[in-house]
Every structure is written in structure tokens, then in C-alpha cells.
Design an enzyme around this catalytic site. Structure first.
Site, short mmCIF file in Angstrom:
data_model
loop_
_atom_site.label_atom_id
_atom_site.label_comp_id
_atom_site.label_asym_id
_atom_site.label_seq_id
_atom_site.Cartn_x
_atom_site.Cartn_y
_atom_site.Cartn_z
N HIS A 35 42.21 8.57 -14.33
CA HIS A 35 41.16 8.89 -13.37
C HIS A 35 41.28 10.36 -12.97
O HIS A 35 42.38 10.92 -12.95
CB HIS A 35 41.27 7.99 -12.14
CG HIS A 35 40.16 8.18 -11.14
ND1 HIS A 35 38.84 7.88 -11.43
CD2 HIS A 35 40.16 8.65 -9.87
CE1 HIS A 35 38.10 8.15 -10.37
NE2 HIS A 35 38.87 8.63 -9.41
N ASP A 81 35.99 12.55 -4.30
CA ASP A 81 35.93 11.78 -5.53
C ASP A 81 34.56 11.14 -5.65
O ASP A 81 34.25 10.17 -4.97
CB ASP A 81 37.03 10.71 -5.52
CG ASP A 81 37.11 9.93 -6.83
OD1 ASP A 81 36.24 10.13 -7.71
OD2 ASP A 81 38.04 9.11 -6.96
N CYS A 139 33.90 8.92 -14.26
CA CYS A 139 34.62 9.86 -13.39
C CYS A 139 34.86 11.22 -14.05
O CYS A 139 34.74 12.26 -13.42
CB CYS A 139 35.94 9.26 -12.92
SG CYS A 139 37.22 9.07 -14.20
#
Length: 295
Positions: A107, A122, A68
Site C-alpha cells: 500500500h 491517503d 492506491c
């Protein structure tokens, strides 16, 4: 760094003149279907650098994926280049084994504002909980997409992100696996606030995730990629393929166990990844071998 080179990497050749929702959605979908979510560097003896140039070189020029911190960092740069009003947010992912959210931010996600409406974008969650379209930041509204129904709820400034789980049809000839047992059909994914972040805020996390023996990213070598119909996932030596909505409210899931040689071949054929260094696959026993309920 060049936006046209990024577009070539994600096979996007349409108009991008307007920073609108239609173009955002198209770019986002090309991104997640071209750039795998993967943590293979740490299982190849490579250090993951978080500066933008390193991320760009790895993902765009070397045609790798990233986790991520890398994938969303690259997308953040691209959207800024295209004139979008975008900012970085930090999230706390849900840990099924602990039945709670992580105590620390672990995250990164993006918020994009278009004509006064905020969307969560995302591209770096991976697996079965990867949204396929930008999600409107609104509390309590079901937002159906091909992977399933996503939903945000807000409580006193904290936002909760979750997905309605579907059943899985697993043919008998496949390697069997199941979801982590949970009450109900709701899978909690992560929480976040709207406090803007800088990529520098994640430098310590980036270092920690590479060395801590307790994280799922150290315990499993992971590579997943969204496809036009579902999902490819390689965890350790287990390759699984998911087809969304194979039957009514049910996904088809098939898995096979690979040899070391087949792992390398699968990375090239399914994920378009050719590693520079030797991969040592990892899949700690006692944890689910797939991506359905662990990222």
C-alpha cells in the site's frame, strides 16, 4: 500535466494559494469524491502503468479512477505542485482472512508536514475505511470523522492504523451481507513506518498485483466512491450504497445485484466512468460481496 486541469477533474475551484491544512482538507475531499478507487483496468484487459504521465492521462483526462498506487501518486504530484511538504510512505495492509498484516509492503500513503505537524493523507484505500480528512500523526488519539473514528498507535517505530467499526442497518429488501466476524469493534487497516519511499519502490508491486491470482484485486472487480453522505461500491455485479450515521452509531447499507448491462450503466451514472474496453465483472464466491471489510 497541469494543476488547473487536475482541479477541473475534481471540481475544485477555490483558493489554493496557501499550502495550509484548510486547503489540503478541501482538495483531499474533492479528490476522494471525484476519483473512484477502482481496479477495473485489470478486468478489462488493460495494463496499469505507474509512471506519472500515464496515471495523469488515465485519471484526469480519461476521467477514470485507480487503485492506491495511482490515486495517491496523482495526489502526491498535485500537493508537490502546490508547495506542500509531502513524502511517500509504504504500508502493509491487514488481511482479515489471515488475521495478520501482509508480509510485504502493498500500500502507498502520503505524509504531509504543515507548521511542524505531520498528517497522513491517503486517498487510495477505498471502501468504508477511507478517511475523509487528513489525519494527525499522533499515537493513541481518537480522531472522529463522518465515516467513523480513526486512530494511530505507534510501537517502536511502527505505526498501526485502525478504525472503530459501526453497526450496519440493512433493510430486508436488500441483498444481505455482513462484516467478516472479528473480536471487538476495532478494524485494523494497515501498518507503516516513516521511511520515505519513491514511486519506483512500488513498480514491482504494481506488476505483481496485476498478475497474481491470489490477491483480492484479481478475485474481485472493484469500484468505490465516497459521496457527500457515505459510499457507493460496485463489486462484481453487486452495487451497494452506504449512508453514514443513518441512526446513532449505525450506517444504512443497501445492496442490489445487477445484470451485465446494469453494471455498465451504474458505472456511468454513479461513478462517471465510461470504459474503453469490455469489463468482465468478477466476484469470487466465498468472499464478502461488499467493500465493508475486505480492502
Amino acid at each position: 500535466m497541469n494543476i488547473q486541469e487536475y482541479f477541473a477533474r475534481i471540481s475544485y475551484n477555490k483558493s489554493h494559494k496557501d499550502a495550509d491544512l484548510q486547503n489540503l482538507t478541501a482538495i483531499f475531499q474533492h479528490h476522494i469524491q471525484a476519483i473512484p478507487f477502482e481496479n477495473l483496468s485489470m478486468h478489462c484487459g488493460e495494463t496499469i502503468e505507474l509512471d506519472l504521465q500515464s496515471v495523469y492521462n488515465k485519471i484526469v483526462r480519461k476521467k477514470r479512477g485507480g487503485w492506491c498506487l495511482e490515486s495517491n501518486h496523482l495526489l502526491f504530484w498535485a500537493l508537490q505542485e502546490l508547495g506542500y511538504d509531502v513524502c511517500i510512505l509504504g504500508g502493509n495492509s491487514y488481511e482479515p482472512a489471515e488475521k495478520g498484516y501482509s508480509a510485504e509492503i502493498n500500500h502507498i500513503l502520503l505524509k504531509v508536514a504543515i507548521k511542524g505537524i505531520s498528517y497522513i493523507v491517503d486517498a487510495g484505500f477505498g471502501g468504508a475505511y477511507q478517511a475523509w480528512q487528513p489525519l494527525m500523526l499522533i499515537s493513541g488519539k481518537d480522531q472522529p470523522q463522518t465515516p467513523g473514528i480513526f486512530r494511530f498507535t505507534e510501537d517502536n517505530g511502527t505505526w498501526y492504523f485502525e478504525k472503530v467499526k459501526r453497526k450496519h442497518y440493512i433493510p430486508e429488501q436488500s441483498v444481505p451481507f455482513t462484516d467478516t466476524p472479528e473480536l471487538g469493534n476495532i478494524r485494523k487497516i494497515y501498518t507503516f513506518t516513516l521511511e520515505p519511499r519513491s514511486i519506483k519502490d512500488f513498480q514491482e508491486l504494481n506488476s505483481y498485483l496485476q498478475v497474481s491470482p491470489d490477491t483480492i484485486l484479481r478475485k474481485k472487480s472493484i469500484c468505490s466512491l465516497q459521496t457527500s453522505e457515505g459510499l457507493y461500491a460496485l463489486v462484481g455485479w453487486t452495487f451497494s450504497e452506504t449512508k453514514y450515521n443513518y441512526m446513532d452509531d449505525m450506517d444504512l447499507m443497501q445492496a442490489t445485484t445487477l445484470t451485465d448491462e446494469e453494471v455498465e450503466k451504474t458505472l456511468k451514472e454513479k461513478f462517471n466512468i465510461v470504459l474503453e474496453n469490455k469489463l468482465i465483472p468478477v466476484n469470487v464466491r466465498g468472499l464478502p460481496p461488499n467493500l465493508v471489510d475486505m480492502i
